[in-house]
Motif scaffolding. Structure first.
Motif, PDB file in Angstrom:
ATOM      1  N   TYR A   1     -67.356 -28.850 -19.127  1.00 45.02           N
ATOM      2  CA  TYR A   1     -66.711 -29.221 -20.052  1.00 45.02           C
ATOM      3  C   TYR A   1     -67.674 -28.794 -21.601  1.00 45.02           C
ATOM      4  O   TYR A   1     -67.832 -27.901 -23.308  1.00 45.02           O
ATOM      5  N   GLY A   2     -69.298 -28.696 -21.279  1.00 42.92           N
ATOM      6  CA  GLY A   2     -70.184 -27.677 -22.215  1.00 42.92           C
ATOM      7  C   GLY A   2     -69.900 -26.514 -22.294  1.00 42.92           C
ATOM      8  O   GLY A   2     -70.628 -25.865 -23.413  1.00 42.92           O
ATOM      9  N   THR A   3     -69.500 -25.821 -21.109  1.00 45.08           N
ATOM     10  CA  THR A   3     -69.536 -24.403 -21.399  1.00 45.08           C
ATOM     11  C   THR A   3     -68.280 -23.666 -22.561  1.00 45.08           C
ATOM     12  O   THR A   3     -68.283 -23.433 -22.784  1.00 45.08           O
ATOM     13  N   PHE A   4     -67.204 -24.778 -21.804  1.00 43.53           N
ATOM     14  CA  PHE A   4     -65.492 -24.548 -23.203  1.00 43.53           C
ATOM     15  C   PHE A   4     -66.313 -25.367 -23.910  1.00 43.53           C
ATOM     16  O   PHE A   4     -65.671 -23.740 -25.327  1.00 43.53           O
ATOM     17  N   LEU A   5     -67.113 -26.054 -24.677  1.00 41.04           N
ATOM     18  CA  LEU A   5     -66.558 -26.374 -25.717  1.00 41.04           C
ATOM     19  C   LEU A   5     -67.871 -25.238 -26.391  1.00 41.04           C
ATOM     20  O   LEU A   5     -67.825 -24.633 -27.503  1.00 41.04           O
ATOM     21  N   GLY A   6     -69.025 -24.108 -25.623  1.00 48.32           N
ATOM     22  CA  GLY A   6     -69.648 -23.649 -26.280  1.00 48.32           C
ATOM     23  C   GLY A   6     -68.862 -22.196 -26.080  1.00 48.32           C
ATOM     24  O   GLY A   6     -68.908 -21.535 -27.371  1.00 48.32           O
ATOM     25  N   ALA A   7     -68.235 -21.930 -25.350  1.00 50.63           N
ATOM     26  CA  ALA A   7     -67.422 -20.325 -25.948  1.00 50.63           C
ATOM     27  C   ALA A   7     -66.779 -20.943 -27.073  1.00 50.63           C
ATOM     28  O   ALA A   7     -66.191 -20.177 -27.406  1.00 50.63           O
ATOM     29  N   ALA A   8     -65.477 -21.976 -27.251  1.00 49.78           N
ATOM     30  CA  ALA A   8     -64.438 -21.990 -27.824  1.00 49.78           C
ATOM     31  C   ALA A   8     -65.206 -21.867 -29.781  1.00 49.78           C
ATOM     32  O   ALA A   8     -64.997 -21.640 -30.766  1.00 49.78           O
ATOM     33  N   VAL A   9     -66.808 -22.539 -29.892  1.00 48.33           N
ATOM     34  CA  VAL A   9     -67.334 -23.077 -30.576  1.00 48.33           C
ATOM     35  C   VAL A   9     -68.789 -20.972 -31.511  1.00 48.33           C
ATOM     36  O   VAL A   9     -68.716 -20.943 -32.813  1.00 48.33           O
ATOM     37  N   SER A  10     -68.969 -20.762 -29.952  1.00 51.40           N
ATOM     38  CA  SER A  10     -69.003 -18.811 -30.110  1.00 51.40           C
ATOM     39  C   SER A  10     -68.007 -18.305 -30.925  1.00 51.40           C
ATOM     40  O   SER A  10     -68.563 -17.659 -31.927  1.00 51.40           O
ATOM     41  N   LEU A  11     -66.483 -18.855 -30.235  1.00 55.50           N
ATOM     42  CA  LEU A  11     -65.508 -17.928 -31.126  1.00 55.50           C
ATOM     43  C   LEU A  11     -64.800 -18.180 -32.006  1.00 55.50           C
ATOM     44  O   LEU A  11     -64.376 -17.287 -33.494  1.00 55.50           O
ATOM     45  N   TYR A  12     -65.199 -19.942 -32.890  1.00 56.82           N
ATOM     46  CA  TYR A  12     -65.311 -20.283 -34.233  1.00 56.82           C
ATOM     47  C   TYR A  12     -65.749 -19.290 -35.028  1.00 56.82           C
ATOM     48  O   TYR A  12     -65.661 -18.900 -36.193  1.00 56.82           O
ATOM     49  N   GLU A  13     -67.058 -19.744 -34.544  1.00 59.10           N
ATOM     50  CA  GLU A  13     -67.890 -18.616 -35.172  1.00 59.10           C
ATOM     51  C   GLU A  13     -67.831 -17.256 -35.412  1.00 59.10           C
ATOM     52  O   GLU A  13     -68.264 -16.399 -37.139  1.00 59.10           O
ATOM     53  N   ALA A  14     -67.276 -16.527 -34.965  1.00 55.14           N
ATOM     54  CA  ALA A  14     -67.166 -14.753 -34.810  1.00 55.14           C
ATOM     55  C   ALA A  14     -65.864 -14.576 -35.715  1.00 55.14           C
ATOM     56  O   ALA A  14     -65.978 -13.857 -35.990  1.00 55.14           O
ATOM     57  N   THR A  15     -64.660 -15.741 -35.863  1.00 56.64           N
ATOM     58  CA  THR A  15     -63.037 -16.042 -35.942  1.00 56.64           C
ATOM     59  C   THR A  15     -63.161 -16.456 -37.542  1.00 56.64           C
ATOM     60  O   THR A  15     -62.494 -16.424 -37.846  1.00 56.64           O
ATOM     61  N   GLY A  16     -64.068 -18.324 -37.473  1.00 55.02           N
ATOM     62  CA  GLY A  16     -63.196 -18.584 -38.483  1.00 55.02           C
ATOM     63  C   GLY A  16     -61.644 -19.346 -38.453  1.00 55.02           C
ATOM     64  O   GLY A  16     -61.670 -20.337 -39.306  1.00 55.02           O
ATOM     65  N   THR A  17     -61.316 -19.594 -36.348  1.00 53.49           N
ATOM     66  CA  THR A  17     -60.651 -20.047 -36.393  1.00 53.49           C
ATOM     67  C   THR A  17     -60.292 -21.189 -35.993  1.00 53.49           C
ATOM     68  O   THR A  17     -61.164 -21.149 -35.696  1.00 53.49           O
ATOM     69  N   ALA A  18     -59.750 -22.339 -37.105  1.00 50.19           N
ATOM     70  CA  ALA A  18     -59.627 -23.277 -36.613  1.00 50.19           C
ATOM     71  C   ALA A  18     -59.493 -23.814 -35.456  1.00 50.19           C
ATOM     72  O   ALA A  18     -59.888 -24.988 -34.982  1.00 50.19           O
ATOM     73  N   SER A  19     -58.635 -23.030 -34.568  1.00 49.34           N
ATOM     74  CA  SER A  19     -58.567 -24.028 -33.440  1.00 49.34           C
ATOM     75  C   SER A  19     -58.968 -23.849 -32.164  1.00 49.34           C
ATOM     76  O   SER A  19     -58.945 -24.836 -31.436  1.00 49.34           O
ATOM     77  N   TYR A  20     -60.125 -22.944 -32.433  1.00 51.23           N
ATOM     78  CA  TYR A  20     -61.348 -22.865 -31.860  1.00 51.23           C
ATOM     79  C   TYR A  20     -62.371 -24.029 -31.746  1.00 51.23           C
ATOM     80  O   TYR A  20     -62.632 -24.947 -31.066  1.00 51.23           O
TER      81      TYR A  20
END
Length: 520
Positions: A255-274
């Motif tokens: 759960y930690g690695t997946f949510l970390g990946a989602a946070v990184s892509l949210y930071e990079a793109t601003g896409t709310a789904s992440y």
């Protein structure tokens, strides 16, 4: 990680809710506050007990002896192995980022040098997740220090690992570089390898301003989510011949690695789904993989470090994703870790719900507690943490006989949390709930249970003293039908152990299912 030291645990037929209500309060007993000085003391203790400045490397164990349960690193297992040392390096970076201390800045370089001296050829390691943790840590070290060597090493490792992507199972990076055939022994694609590479790829995009890395990050993420994520459930890996079989092992690490990946892509793109994905993974653990809001004990060895991965990335979600709702949870867990340290040397053990014992402690377990104290803003709270009073049986500690006697299961409906404990009818077996209270006093404990095989009975001990030798759990109409039974228990301020056990000499009998302890 190199060695898997855990097994999937299955819950069968025991569901128990423990509801505790205060009958009369006693005076409050103060514990150490979680303050900035506590964070300093915790990191100082970690370095003093585990760090060898001559080797520039961390020991596996606090007693500096080799123990067979995790003897996988250099010098026959005296020092930590690949992924442990990467996590301990991250803990040093956690301390440097919090304090700006020149000593920790020097340690960043020293630990890297010590690791390379022990592992001059990193690529001799076939485990891509091990290499991946070093890639991610190197990129963080580059961000903190600007040292080009860290960028070069992180880039090299990412490229080598990404070369392990192929179209088997529809995509994904293989766990091991020597096992690429579906159905082959050790051939799997897992969350542990793929999710950290998403975070690393985003860091490389930032370092080089190269969108090709963001494309790779998105590619890995899309495969990981479509293959290993099922709603809020984060699965461990896919293996087997043909289209493969999903293994749904529940680890806070995933759960930690997946949510970390989602946070990184949210930071990079601003896409709310992440951000939505990250919150879904976070909430699963916060709601279901805890005991009274303290993150659950998952085991020793590798498993003791799982919560470090989850909490580090949960804190990133709080900071980078603007999710302030997790601050209280993070601070409470930091306080629990510190309150349950071993006061003789300030070392934090693997279970934050009970005091750290007098035996040797593993460095990865200790570092998990130290890291959360570095990451989370100190709240200055002075007291014990009682949490929300919900202690799930499936997250509690079990005493088994010959490795069996009860299992975790989610087959029968009506349970809370992730399931219940069941298959329980063996002499000498027990479930321990580690209960923390702000004040001493007598509480009424309510067990929620199922007993479809007829009346069952168990003993109840509190802090080693029998308070009910033959508590009867009346028959229920089915395994999805739950009843309750209550008993008064005396509890101390601070840590307590409530044991529900099977002892035929005390009258224990029949099958029983248990689910939750709450109301404390």
């Amino acid at each position: 990680m190199t060695v898997f030291t855990w097994k999937k645990r299955i819950l069968t037929a025991f569901a128990c809710l423990l509801t505790l209500s205060l009958l009369y309060p006693a005076a409050n007993h103060k514990a150490q506050a979680f303050t900035e000085s506590d964070a300093d003391a915790a990191m100082t203790a970690l370095v003093n007990v585990f760090y060898d400045p001559a080797a520039k490397y961390f020991y596996v164990n606090s007693d500096h002896q080799i123990h067979p349960e995790h003897a996988h690193g250099p010098d026959g297992g005296l020092y930590t192995d690949f992924w442990w040392e990467a996590q301990l390096w991250e803990t040093v970076m956690d301390a440097y980022e919090r304090t700006g201390s020149p000593a920790y800045r020097t340690m960043i370089d020293d630990v890297y040098a010590g690791f390379n001296a022990k592992y001059p050829d990193m690529m001799a390691n076939p485990f891509n997740d091990d290499l991946g943790w070093w890639a991610l840590a190197c990129l963080r070290a580059y961000e903190l220090t600007g040292t080009t060597e860290y960028l070069n090493r992180g880039t090299f490792l990412f490229n080598e690992i990404y070369a392990e992507w192929d179209t088997s199972y529809g995509g994904g990076i293989w766990w091991r570089s020597d096992a690429h055939t579906p159905g082959q022994a050790n051939a799997q694609k897992n969350m542990a390898t793929n999710a950290p590479m998403i975070m690393t790829a985003v860091k490389l995009r930032d370092a080089y301003n190269d969108l090709a890395y963001l494309t790779k990050a998105t590619q890995i993420y899309n495969w990981t989510k479509s293959t290993l994520v099922n709603g809020s459930k984060i699965n461990d890996h896919i293996e087997g011949a043909g289209s493969g079989i999903i293994k749904d092992w529940d680890f806070t690490y995933n759960y930690g690695t997946f949510l970390g990946a989602a946070v990184s892509l949210y930071e990079a793109t601003g896409t709310a789904s992440y951000l939505t994905d990250a919150n879904s993974a976070a909430e699963y653990v916060v709601n279901k993989m805890v005991s009274a809001q303290t993150i659950m004990y998952e085991g020793e060895n590798d498993a003791a470090g799982f919560k470090m991965i989850f909490l580090r990335n949960l804190n990133r979600l709080r900071e980078k994703g603007g999710q302030a709702q997790y601050l209280s949870f993070l601070q409470q867990n930091a306080t629990q870790a510190w309150n349950h340290r071993r006061t003789s040397d300030n070392i934090i053990g693997s279970d934050w719900l009970r005091p750290t014992g007098s035996g040797y402690v593993q460095s990865l377990a200790a570092a998990a507690g130290v890291s959360i104290l570095q990451l989370v803003p100190a709240d200055g709270y002075s007291g014990y943490i009682a949490g929300n009073g919900a202690y799930e049986a499936e997250n509690a500690r079990r005493t088994l006989i010959g490795g069996g006697g009860m299992i975790n299961e989610s087959t029968n409906a009506g349970f809370t949390g992730r399931g219940y404990v069941g298959g329980w009818n063996t002499d000498g077996t027990s479930i321990d709930f580690y209960v923390n209270q702000n004040t001493a006093g007598t509480r009424t404990v309510t067990f929620r249970y199922a007993a479809a095989a007829g009346n069952a009975s168990r003993y109840v001990k509190v802090n080693g003293v029998v308070v009910a030798s033959n508590l009867v759990f009346g028959s229920t109409s089915g395994w999805s039908s739950y009843g309750t039974v209550t008993v008064a228990v005396p509890l101390n301020a601070g840590s307590n152990t409530i044991r529900l056990g099977f002892d035929s000499s005390l009258g224990s009998s029949n099958y029983l299912n248990v689910d939750l302890l709450s109301g404390l």
